[in-house]
Structures are given as C-alpha cells and as structure tokens.
Design an enzyme around this catalytic site. Structure first.
Site, short mmCIF file in Angstrom:
data_model
loop_
_atom_site.label_atom_id
_atom_site.label_comp_id
_atom_site.label_asym_id
_atom_site.label_seq_id
_atom_site.Cartn_x
_atom_site.Cartn_y
_atom_site.Cartn_z
N LYS A 98 0.88 -1.17 0.00
CA LYS A 98 0.00 0.00 0.00
C LYS A 98 0.92 1.22 0.00
O LYS A 98 1.57 1.52 1.00
CB LYS A 98 -0.91 0.01 1.22
CG LYS A 98 -1.83 1.22 1.27
CD LYS A 98 -2.70 1.21 2.52
CE LYS A 98 -3.54 2.47 2.53
NZ LYS A 98 -3.37 3.27 3.74
N GLY A 159 -8.39 9.28 9.19
CA GLY A 159 -8.76 9.39 10.59
C GLY A 159 -9.80 10.42 10.92
O GLY A 159 -10.14 10.62 12.09
N ALA A 185 -9.68 5.49 3.69
CA ALA A 185 -9.61 6.64 4.60
C ALA A 185 -10.90 7.43 4.67
O ALA A 185 -11.60 7.60 3.68
CB ALA A 185 -8.46 7.60 4.22
N GLY A 186 -11.19 7.92 5.88
CA GLY A 186 -12.31 8.82 6.09
C GLY A 186 -13.58 8.18 6.60
O GLY A 186 -14.50 8.88 7.04
N ASN A 207 -9.23 1.89 9.38
CA ASN A 207 -8.52 1.58 10.61
C ASN A 207 -9.10 2.34 11.80
O ASN A 207 -9.66 1.74 12.71
CB ASN A 207 -7.02 1.89 10.47
CG ASN A 207 -6.26 1.59 11.74
OD1 ASN A 207 -6.12 0.44 12.13
ND2 ASN A 207 -5.77 2.62 12.42
N THR A 208 -9.01 3.66 11.76
CA THR A 208 -9.42 4.47 12.91
C THR A 208 -10.87 4.24 13.30
O THR A 208 -11.21 4.20 14.49
CB THR A 208 -9.20 5.97 12.61
OG1 THR A 208 -7.85 6.18 12.21
CG2 THR A 208 -9.50 6.83 13.82
#
Length: 257
Positions: A98, A159, A185-186, A207-208
């Site tokens: 990645k 995040g 993301a997001g 992830n977050t």
C-alpha cells in the site's frame, strides 16, 4: 458462486480491509480483526517492532491466514516510500504494498507527483502496488497507466471520520479506470462503508473507525455488515430517484369507484 475480487495474483472474498494502528491493546486488535471477517490487514513497515526483546511483535497478534499488506505510512518523499517498500519485501511480507507518499502533515493528503514517481519504480521492481491517492480522476488514471494494480482514493482525510465527502469524483474514477477501486480513509461508521460499496467500490479499507470506536470489536462487526450490505445493494441495483411520489399500490379498482 462466491463474489470474489482480485488484485494481481491475489483473490479475496471479504471486501473489508483493516489496519492495525490506534488500538488500546493487542488483544482488542486481534479480536476486532477476527470480528471484521477481513482477509487483508495493513501494517506500517516503519513501525514494526520485530526485534524488541521482551515484547511480543505486532505480527504475532495478527490472526493466522490474514494476508499482510505492508504500507509506507509516514513517508513524505518518493525515495522514502521506495526504501520502505523494499524493506517490507526484505522482511518477507510479500509483493503487495500500500503505497503512501504524504504531502501535508496536517491533512495527510498525498503528494500525487511523488506518488506516481514511486509507483513507476516499484512496479518495475515487481511490486503489486496499491496507491493511496486523492479523489482526482486524472491522478487515478496516471496511477493506472503507471502499472498500479488498483487505486485507493480517499473518502475523506485519514482518521477524520467524515465519511464519503465527494461521491461524484469517486464515481468518475470508477468509470475512468479499469483496475479495482478501493475507498481508503475517512470512513467513520458502517453507513459510510455501505455508501462506498453502493457507489461501486470493489472494497473499503479502514482503521481508525474501528480502532477508536467505543467498542472496537462490535464496530468491526458493524463494518463487516455495512460492507456486505452495500455490496448487495450495488449488485441489486437501486431504484431511480424521483422528484415526486410513486404509489406502491395500484390506483385502479379502488373501493367506491
């Protein structure tokens, strides 16, 4: 027939990819990874503690059978990203990478010029490159032309939990490139993951949203359901949107007529 998808020589069933950062502890991370049903887990090469004595390695807590996707997080130049990707391969983490080349520390938006340059080098070296990019269709096409096996446009800043902020550009990217498009993301909650899949994304990486949830394990289950529901809705085909109402029941044969 299984609804599978592929990147390079790798084929998967789960369309949810997850990360390993920001969890309160390794036990919670491991339980969340299992609950997510994900087959791919991304790991920051630069943050691995492979030889720290007296402490278990992050890799020891990743469930067996999960495919490692090393990433070049925290790299701010093409040269840094290339070196980090090579390190991941030296650590026998496989050909997948990645690719991240960050251009701004506050927003963590990618440096697209450096990203394309790094992608060209790594593709020539035999890597299967999955670049984290912005939601610009022109950049996505350049990455495809560079030989990337997929493109991973952001839904919102890393995040941030803001969800899918520009669905129109994401749809244009999906129409522009032939390689798989993964939203990266997001994402903040399960409905965001569903929206990404309903737009036609091949998969979603997060992830977050899981790691910093009040209950990461339960959120992992929710994200799994959101991705699966969004994928089914995409395949089923939503009804056209209309300005005015359309009655569900026939207007003929009414009582008293």
């Amino acid at each position: 027939m299984a609804d599978t998808w592929s990147i390079g020589a790798h084929t998967f069933t789960s369309r949810l990819l997850v990360g390993t950062g920001k969890y309160p502890d390794f036990t919670t991370m491991q339980r969340a990874l299992v609950a997510s049903g994900a087959e791919v887990v991304t790991v920051a090469v630069r943050r691995l503690e492979l030889s720290k004595s007296g402490e278990a390695s992050l890799l020891e807590w990743i469930p067996k059978g999960m495919k490692l996707l090393p990433n070049t997080a925290a790299c701010f130049t093409a040269e840094e990203a290339i070196r980090t990707a090579r390190l991941g391969r030296e650590l026998e983490m496989g050909d997948l990478v990645k690719l991240e080349v960050i251009g701004d520390r506050r927003t963590l938006f990618p440096d697209v010029e450096g990203l394309v340059a790094a992608a060209k080098v790594l593709v020539k070296e035999g890597f299967t490159v999955l670049p984290y990019t912005n939601d610009d269709p022109v950049t996505a096409k350049k990455l495809e032309d560079a030989g990337c096996a997929a493109v991973m446009p952001l839904g919102a800043p890393i995040g941030s939990g803001l969800g899918i902020r520009n669905p129109y550009n994401l749809r244009i990217i999906m129409e522009t490139v032939k390689v798989p498009v993964l939203v990266d993301a997001g994402v903040g909650t399960a409905s965001d993951a569903a929206v990404a899949m309903e737009l036609g994304a091949v998969a979603v990486l997060m992830n977050t949203a899981i790691a910093e949830a009040r209950d990461p394990v339960l959120m992992a289950e929710a994200m799994r359901a959101g991705v699966e529901g969004g994928r089914k809705a995409y395949l089923a085909g939503r009804i056209p949107t209309k300005l005015h109402a359309s009655a569900s029941s026939p207007m003929t044969g009414l009582i008293g007529t």
